[in-house]
Design an enzyme around this catalytic site. Structure first.
Site, short mmCIF file in Angstrom:
data_model
loop_
_atom_site.label_atom_id
_atom_site.label_comp_id
_atom_site.label_asym_id
_atom_site.label_seq_id
_atom_site.Cartn_x
_atom_site.Cartn_y
_atom_site.Cartn_z
N GLU A 116 0.84 -1.19 0.00
CA GLU A 116 0.00 0.00 0.00
C GLU A 116 0.88 1.24 0.00
O GLU A 116 2.11 1.15 0.10
CB GLU A 116 -0.95 -0.01 1.21
CG GLU A 116 -1.94 -1.18 1.16
CD GLU A 116 -2.88 -1.21 2.35
OE1 GLU A 116 -2.66 -0.44 3.32
OE2 GLU A 116 -3.85 -1.99 2.33
N HIS A 232 -8.76 10.10 3.86
CA HIS A 232 -8.56 8.98 2.94
C HIS A 232 -8.84 9.48 1.53
O HIS A 232 -9.88 10.09 1.28
CB HIS A 232 -9.49 7.82 3.30
CG HIS A 232 -9.10 6.53 2.64
ND1 HIS A 232 -9.22 6.31 1.29
CD2 HIS A 232 -8.57 5.39 3.16
CE1 HIS A 232 -8.80 5.10 1.00
NE2 HIS A 232 -8.39 4.52 2.11
N ARG A 278 -0.86 8.96 1.83
CA ARG A 278 -2.24 9.43 1.70
C ARG A 278 -2.36 10.95 1.68
O ARG A 278 -3.23 11.49 1.00
CB ARG A 278 -3.08 8.86 2.84
CG ARG A 278 -3.35 7.38 2.68
CD ARG A 278 -4.13 6.83 3.85
NE ARG A 278 -4.44 5.42 3.63
CZ ARG A 278 -5.05 4.66 4.52
NH1 ARG A 278 -5.42 5.15 5.69
NH2 ARG A 278 -5.31 3.40 4.25
N HIS A 339 -10.70 10.50 7.67
CA HIS A 339 -10.54 9.06 7.84
C HIS A 339 -9.87 8.65 9.14
O HIS A 339 -10.29 7.68 9.76
CB HIS A 339 -9.74 8.51 6.66
CG HIS A 339 -9.50 7.05 6.69
ND1 HIS A 339 -10.53 6.13 6.69
CD2 HIS A 339 -8.34 6.32 6.70
CE1 HIS A 339 -10.04 4.91 6.71
NE2 HIS A 339 -8.72 5.00 6.72
N ARG A 374 -0.27 9.21 9.00
CA ARG A 374 -0.26 7.77 9.25
C ARG A 374 -0.01 7.01 7.94
O ARG A 374 -0.70 7.23 6.96
CB ARG A 374 -1.59 7.32 9.84
CG ARG A 374 -1.69 5.80 10.02
CD ARG A 374 -3.01 5.40 10.60
NE ARG A 374 -4.10 5.55 9.66
CZ ARG A 374 -4.53 4.58 8.84
NH1 ARG A 374 -3.92 3.41 8.81
NH2 ARG A 374 -5.56 4.80 8.05
#
Length: 522
Positions: A116, A232, A278, A339, A374
């Site tokens: 990811e 997100h 992100r 998110h 994060r």
């Protein structure tokens, strides 16, 4: 009023809360776990992607640590990062031993690992595209079978109770009886999730109203890095798909972000393109939407074989079909949404807050792991690692037993409200101005406007709270107002742009990175 006593009171029944309860049970320590609604209602159950950990010989602890530090934009606590990453393989092993059905590779038989955004290796272990559900249901079945764990549903925590400076329990509204119960615990663990419902668009289920953060703040606990709210990048844009995420793993397996004309745009913003962290991806989408006046952009994985898509993303594929979208044949409309709360209750590596007897774990806590952003799939890892750390510390601590019952809840001076519309109106107003003024891109003027509005609203909410009997909506509104004020105050104090916090008036990085720590009364 009911008084209930337990060795440990755990507020929240997601991965963090249930892991803490099960770890305590292994030490023969009894706990009571309370859930705001049903036991599986929280964010864990809806988590799609997976859990990051070093599980391959081609990967390394140092690589996972370095990826996390880079994603955190220089603001991670390296000690907390290494503490978490080093304990990752053991945490996954613990889940495997307890029966979590992680996806395996058909021929080889070992676990399938995906990649990811922000990760340099495939290190995301997952259960298809519904990892959170697999973890939550497994842990919940074990907790329900444990003689050391009591599970209570439909309890909305109102406030923490302190005795002689130490946290000793909480007042809790029972939704069924509409009575406030007093729950005592020689240790209290906050595992209530984040504060993402402070924003108009959120990927989280109902309930993520920052309850634990607000209660800890009112009890005198320090909080940190509240300005870093992760958006997100890819929440499905559809009127019937509230809070439905298109997992990070879709981009990890080759999904491409496109404009309505089919043009890719991420390579213009970052050399990692769709696999950038992100914050980079969310800002890029926000930029293109504002530049072109779009309601959404598109995420396209239709170039992959249909069988591959159904195998890797069965839940997403099925849900999209229900909504009339076939991700194996067409691009999906997506939009960023609030998110994950990277800040929270300031804790040490034991999960202990600055209030004696009070612990915070999971998204409620600021441990130093996430820094200014994060990295994908580090969140469930943090839940598992710090739940065990907190349980171990509680088991080794000699918390005093209460000599007398806790003070009962007093509602002798309040009446039933005849103006519930005030709660709904203020809730909408907070979420709207937070989205407009304290969102993905900020300015000093926007933050100043937000500060004036939240000050006025908090006065109105406090007056309302002091005169009327509490309801679940009023409790959440009061907490949302607290966390909104903390986010705004933290954002105004940061005179730079770093990670998830981007201020047009301070576009550059400061030479020294430091967390934003707020202490009540300071």
């Amino acid at each position: 009023m009911m008084q209930h006593h337990s060795r440990v009171l755990i507020i929240g029944s997601g991965a963090a809360g249930l892991t803490a309860a099960l770890r305590l049970a292994e030490a023969d320590i009894e706990s009571t776990v309370i859930a705001k609604g049903s036991l599986e209602q929280g964010s864990t159950y809806h988590a799609q992607g997976g859990i990051s950990a070093v599980l391959s010989a081609r990967d390394s602890i140092d690589s996972h640590v370095q990826d996390t530090l880079v994603a955190g934009a220089g603001l991670c606590d390296e000690r907390a990062v290494r503490f978490t990453v080093e304990r990752g393989p053991h945490a996954i092993g613990w889940l495997v031993e307890r029966g979590v059905p992680f996806t395996r590779r058909p021929q080889e038989g070992d676990f399938h690992l995906t990649r990811e955004g922000g990760h340099s290796h495939r290190r995301i272990i997952h259960a298809a595209d519904a990892t959170g559900r697999a973890v939550e249901t497994t842990l919940l079945s074990l907790a329900q079978a444990s003689p050391h764990i009591e599970l209570l549903t439909d309890r909305v925590a109102v406030d923490l109770i302190k005795v002689d400076g130490r946290c000793a329990g909480a007042y809790v509204l029972n939704r069924s009886t509409q009575q406030v119960e007093t729950l005592a615990g020689r240790a209290v663990v906050l595992a209530t999730g984040g504060a993402n419902l402070a924003y108009m668009y959120s990927s989280n289920p109902t309930g993520a109203s920052g309850d634990g953060i607000a209660m800890a703040w009112r009890a005198g606990g320090a909080v940190a890095n509240m300005e870093f709210m992760q958006f997100h990048p890819t929440c499905l844009y559809h009127p019937q798909a509230h809070a439905f995420l298109i997992s990070e793993a879709v981009r990890g397996e080759g999904g491409l972000l496109k404009l309505p004309n089919g043009e890719r745009f991420m390579p213009r913003f970052d050399e990692r393109a769709e696999l950038a962290p992100r914050d980079v991806v969310a800002r890029a989408i926000d930029h293109e939407m504002k530049r072109l006046g779009l309601d959404h952009v598109y995420l396209d994985i239709s170039h992959k074989p249909a069988e591959f898509i159904r195998e890797h993303f069965p839940t997403i594929h099925a849900r999209c079909l229900e909504l009339g979208l076939n991700m194996s044949k067409e691009a999906l409309p997506v939009v960023p949404a609030a998110h994950y709360t990277c800040g929270g209750v300031h804790t040490d590596l034991n999960g202990a807050s600055s209030v004696p007897g009070l612990y915070a774990i999971g998204e409620t806590a600021y441990t130093g792991l996430h820094g200014a952003n994060r990295m994908a799939s580090n969140s469930l890892l943090e839940c598992l690692v710090f739940a065990q750390a907190a349980a171990d510390h509680i088991a080794q601590s000699d918390a005093p037993q209460l000599a007398s019952p806790l003070p009962a809840w007093d509602e002798s001076r309040v009446t039933d409200s005849d103006e519930e519309i005030v709660v709904a109106h203020n809730w909408r107003e907070i979420r709207r101005f937070m989205w407009n003024y304290v969102g993905i891109v900020r300015t000093n003027k926007r933050l100043e406007r937000a500060a004036h509005r939240i000050e006025m609203l908090q006065q109105e909410i406090d007056e309302y709270y002091g005169n009327f009997r509490i309801t679940p909506g009023l409790i959440e509104l009061r907490n949302l107002a607290v966390v909104a004020a903390l986010i705004i105050r933290s954002a105004r104090s940061r005179k730079e742009s770093r990670g998830l916090h981007f201020n047009r008036d301070y576009p550059d990085l400061l030479p020294t990175a430091a967390p934003t720590v707020l202490t009540p009364g300071a």
